[in-house]
Design an enzyme around this catalytic site. Structure first.
Site, PDB file in Angstrom:
ATOM      1  N   SER A  73     -85.503 -54.395  18.968  1.00 50.88           N
ATOM      2  CA  SER A  73     -86.702 -53.763  18.413  1.00 50.88           C
ATOM      3  C   SER A  73     -87.539 -53.135  19.508  1.00 50.88           C
ATOM      4  O   SER A  73     -88.269 -52.186  19.266  1.00 50.88           O
ATOM      5  CB  SER A  73     -87.585 -54.818  17.732  1.00 50.88           C
ATOM      6  OG  SER A  73     -87.156 -55.059  16.439  1.00 50.88           O
ATOM      7  N   ASP A  91     -91.863 -49.343   9.994  1.00 47.65           N
ATOM      8  CA  ASP A  91     -92.054 -50.670  10.570  1.00 47.65           C
ATOM      9  C   ASP A  91     -93.027 -51.473   9.709  1.00 47.65           C
ATOM     10  O   ASP A  91     -93.191 -51.190   8.516  1.00 47.65           O
ATOM     11  CB  ASP A  91     -92.552 -50.512  12.023  1.00 47.65           C
ATOM     12  CG  ASP A  91     -92.044 -51.616  12.926  1.00 47.65           C
ATOM     13  OD1 ASP A  91     -92.306 -52.787  12.610  1.00 47.65           O
ATOM     14  OD2 ASP A  91     -91.395 -51.321  13.941  1.00 47.65           O
ATOM     15  N   HIS A 100     -95.411 -56.422  14.781  1.00 47.37           N
ATOM     16  CA  HIS A 100     -94.184 -55.743  15.209  1.00 47.37           C
ATOM     17  C   HIS A 100     -94.372 -54.231  15.293  1.00 47.37           C
ATOM     18  O   HIS A 100     -94.018 -53.593  16.298  1.00 47.37           O
ATOM     19  CB  HIS A 100     -93.087 -56.116  14.209  1.00 47.37           C
ATOM     20  CG  HIS A 100     -91.704 -55.706  14.596  1.00 47.37           C
ATOM     21  ND1 HIS A 100     -91.193 -54.461  14.308  1.00 47.37           N
ATOM     22  CD2 HIS A 100     -90.705 -56.382  15.218  1.00 47.37           C
ATOM     23  CE1 HIS A 100     -89.946 -54.391  14.743  1.00 47.37           C
ATOM     24  NE2 HIS A 100     -89.631 -55.546  15.302  1.00 47.37           N
TER      25      HIS A 100
END
Ligand SMILES: *[C@@H]1O[C@H](CO)[C@@H](O)[C@H](O)[C@H]1NC(C)=O
Ligand SMILES: *[C@@H]1O[C@H](CO)[C@@H](O)[C@H](O)[C@H]1NC(C)=O
Ligand SMILES: *[C@@H]1O[C@H](CO)[C@@H](O)[C@H](O)[C@H]1NC(C)=O
Ligand SMILES: *[C@@H]1O[C@H](CO)[C@@H](O)[C@H](O)[C@H]1NC(C)=O
Ligand SMILES: *[C@@H]1O[C@H](CO)[C@@H](O)[C@H](O)[C@H]1NC(C)=O
Length: 763
Positions: free
Chosen positions: A545, A161, A222
């Site tokens: 996600s 990620d 994220h």
């Protein structure tokens, strides 16, 4: 105005591209290399001579490249930034090869060498941007999955990620034991920041300061969000804008986290290159992670041998690492699913039963509940798109110039620009509040965003009523009332409008996505500090996600549970996937078939096998298992060249020796077959007993409409654990009719229900 006119008005917008903007970093550029460079990035597979040992492969790759590029390196003018080496990564664990920056001439020379197998352009992937444990039934049960799995203790979840915010309380190691002795990974953070929870943190991005990662190691947020969803430690009073408050906790709170940074939002390097993903995965394999969670996706059209994610996940899976990936945010159009290889778990996104209420006259949502606003009481209401112009309808930046929105409630249609940006545009133009209205395509999926002004996100149906009201009323007014967090919303779970849909392009005969999990308005850890009190924050985000790490954490629970119980301790990734799929829920909280964004029963290309049920997945009874070699005839059946198959499986495969099967013949826990009228197909499957030692099962069939289904034999008796039994399923299409017909095959015993979806599409 007639309802017909209204629907043709909305149809206008249905035709436009619907952009689902998660946040600003969702970049999908296809740039081959850095700006102004004459070089492009490639991933090169090579035949390593027996004389070169595994350990020496990097030196060998360097020597191959330096001979070829020496002449060109010096003349590579305009090649910025020069700090980036020509050899990017050398791979040892998951394929024989390397990634490099090459000119067209160099590539041409390389392709003539006898060690050369093939070269693929380095693709660019993008990020598919807590209440959920309760919604999934993980809390409130002393005897349940969390107890059986000790909350994932002893399991290592690797995440590829944007990095991680190490000092966030979600990654505190309170109560987490040290990692198992097998762990070989490392942490490049200054020592105090890694602990028993966050046991690994490495970056695979060139150009970052060597050894000393930037202060903010997840500049994007994220990776922090996904890691805390999978395995975050419980943090009480977590909230975003004071809503969705409660304890934020990951799916496997006692599992360990290893963060592999393969994406960055740095302006110059803004990309998740396939070559970096390969390098991260190579390290994760070396480090001995148990589960990989990857909330990234690339081009849905890539064949598996062109897709570094699929290639590297194949090696990971074949040595027992479970790989969970996001399906993508390009729904609801068909054929948009990414990461659709059968060895990965492809996860779609669905809603939870929580709503952060911001009600107009209708039910809507907003995360940022601004009570002190003029919109508390009725104030003028306008829709800048009333004349059918697309840009003002969407409140895109610069489009409100001709409208007087000052002090008014402004209706903005989804699409064109980001949802939060619309509010910023309205606010900048002097608007007092916003009603964010869904397009016809987005239907009933509403999302709680952190809007900058009082706002309410309403369904398409409600939006149409509001527009109709504006159009037929001289002085339309509206007020927004904020009611905080509400639970038990109807139609939950339902598939989010943005969740990418099957079939997969590379292998349409495998039903994808596999499953859905919570992915709408998910609260998890965030990288920014609260500007007011400098405390760590949480954020609500939506996307596949967010659903992918839920499944990664649940897979960790399954691994942990079966490790503790000893018996079927060695569940393969395919067995875990089968357990998740055959026990998934197909009805919602009210007992009706799970719906999609239109409140119609979701089709299998949206829902896959159903919505994850972690309690049931712990004890599936039977599994459809697969091992590495089972995929060889599948690749031959896809018509892949033997050389390309060898790139994926990292070994020579001869199709005339291993044979060839149809996609639907893979021992997969779901069925997807294309059949013309009168056509018939016979599929063999093998079931493995992982339940009670001895048990009798019988087949129950819900035939798809217009299809005759026969199962032979109709009964299977298992006498001991791990025993395998074969059966045949015969599918015959008897009549013309549905484009997509759906049904189920269920193996039922006194204590288990093993359900597989059957999707029949017409030719
Ligand atoms: C790329 O080239 C252009 C024009 O030659 C120049 O203006 C720009 O600064 C260069 N960009 C980089 C990142 O070097
Ligand atoms: C919880 O799990 C342990 C084994 O880890 C078991 O001994 C205990 O009985 C379980 N508790 C319940 C309530 O089932
Ligand atoms: C508003 O009403 C007019 C007159 O009935 C109609 O022509 C127009 O299409 C309507 N506009 C919208 C956006 O519904
Ligand atoms: C709109 O555009 C202006 C001018 O380009 C820019 O300054 C502003 O930040 C933009 N607003 C939003 C919300 O993107
Ligand atoms: C594949 O196997 C067949 C049959 O054994 C053999 O004739 C053929 O030469 C083999 N092909 C390769 C490339 O080894």
């Amino acid at each position: 105005m007639s309802p017909q006119k209204l629907s043709s008005f909305s149809f206008l917008f249905l035709l436009k591209v619907l952009i689902f903007l998660l946040h600003s970093t969702s970049s999908a550029s296809t740039a081959g290399d850095f700006p102004n460079s004459s070089l492009k990035r490639f991933i090169i597979s090579v035949r390593r001579p027996a004389a070169v040992s595994h350990e020496k492969s990097r030196e060998w790759h360097e020597s191959l490249l330096s001979q070829l590029t020496a002449a060109v390196v010096n003349s590579a003018a305009g090649d910025t930034p020069s700090a980036i080496p020509r050899l990017l990564h050398s791979y040892t664990n998951l394929l024989s090869g390397f990634s490099a920056r090459l000119s067209a001439d160099e590539l041409n020379t390389i392709s003539k060498m006898d060690w050369f197998i093939n070269a693929i352009p380095d693709p660019v992937y993008k990020l598919h941007t807590t209440h959920s444990p309760e919604f999934l039934g993980l809390l409130h049960s002393p005897a349940g999955a969390w107890n059986d799995s000790k909350q994932g203790e002893g399991i290592i979840i690797g995440l590829l990620d944007s990095g991680i915010t190490a000092n966030h309380p979600s990654f505190s190691d309170q109560g987490v034991p040290p990692p198992p002795p097998k762990w070989k990974g490392k942490c490049t953070f200054p020592k105090p920041l890694c602990n028993n929870k966050l046991i690994g943190a490495q970056s695979f991005i060139f150009g970052e300061p060597d050894g000393t990662p930037p202060d903010d190691h997840d500049g994007d947020g994220h990776g922090t969000h996904t890691a805390s969803t999978a395995a975050g430690t419980a943090v009480s009073k977590a909230a975003s804008f004071g809503n969705a408050a409660g304890t934020a906790v990951g799916m496997a709170p006692r599992a360990h986290i290893a963060a592999y940074r393969v994406c960055t939002d740095d302006a110059c390097y803004d990309a998740c290159y396939g070559s970096n993903i390969l390098a991260g995965m190579d390290a994760a394999i070396h480090d001995r992670v148990d589960v990989l969670s990857i909330s990234l996706g690339g081009d849905a059209d890539l064949d598996f041998y062109q897709d570094p994610m699929a290639i590297s996940a194949f090696t990971a899976t074949s040595i027992g690492i479970f790989v969970s990936v996001s399906a993508g945010n390009d729904g609801p159009e068909k054929g948009t699913v990414t990461n659709a290889a059968p060895w990965m778990l492809t996860v779609g996104a669905s809603t939870m039963d929580r709503r952060i209420a911001a009600d107009v006259r209708f039910k809507g949502e907003s995360l940022n509940q601004i009570h002190d606003s003029p919109a508390r009481n009725p104030i003028p209401l306008v829709f800048p798109g009333i004349n059918g112009d697309e840009k003002p309808a969407a409140c895109s930046n610069g489009s409100l110039a001709g409208f007087d929105v000052r002090g008014k409630v402004v209706v903005c249609l989804r699409g064109v620009n980001g949802r939060v940006e619309k509010g910023e545009v309205v606010k900048a133009a002097g608007g007092a509040a916003m009603i964010l209205m869904n397009t016809n395509t987005a239907g009933y999926t509403t999302i709680a965003d952190g809007h900058v002004l009082p706002a309410s996100h309403v369904s398409h149906e409600d939006g149409i009523k509001i527009v109709e009201y504006i159009n037929t009323t001289e002085t339309a007014t509206a007020s927004i009332s904020f009611r905080g967090t509400e639970f038990r919303s109807p139609f939950s779970p339902s598939v989010g409008d943005f969740s990418s849909r099957g079939p997969g392009t590379a292998s349409p005969g495998i039903l994808k996505p596999d499953i859905t999990g919570p992915g709408v308005s998910v609260l998890a850890a965030w990288h920014e500090l609260d500007p007011a009190n400098k405390k760590p924050t949480f954020k609500v985000l939506s996307g596949t996600s967010m659903s992918c790490p839920h499944l990664s954490g649940i897979a960790a629970l399954l691994k942990a549970a079966h490790m503790l119980k000893g018996a079927p301790r060695d569940w393969s990734p395919a067995a875990i996937k089968s357990a998740l799929l055959t026990t998934a829920d197909v009805v919602d909280r009210s007992g009706k078939p799970i719906s999609d964004e239109k409140r119609k029963p979701a089709d299998f290309y949206a829902l896959g096998a159903g919505h994850v049920n972690p309690e049931k997945a712990m004890n599936p009874g039977l599994v459809y298992d697969l091992k590495k070699e089972d995929y060889f005839p599948y690749f031959c059946g896809l018509g892949y060249d033997e050389t390309l198959i060898s790139v994926i499986v990292d070994r020579e495969v001869n199709c005339s020796v291993v044979g060839s099967i149809m996609e639907a013949e893979l021992n997969y826990p779901s069925f997807s077959v294309e059949l013309g009228v009168g056509e018939r197909v016979v599929l063999n499957r093998t079931l493995t007993n992982v339940g009670l030692g001895s048990q009798r099962y019988w087949a129950e069939i819900e035939p798809p409409k217009g299809v005759v289904v026969k199962v032979v034999p109709k009964r299977l008796t298992f006498k001991k654990l791990k025993q395998e039994k074969k059966f045949r399923i015969v599918l015959k299409r008897s009549e013309e009719g549905l484009e997509m017909a759906k049904g189920y095959l269920k193996w039922v015993s006194q204590s288990h229900l093993v359900r597989s979806p059957i999707l029949i599409t017409s030719k």
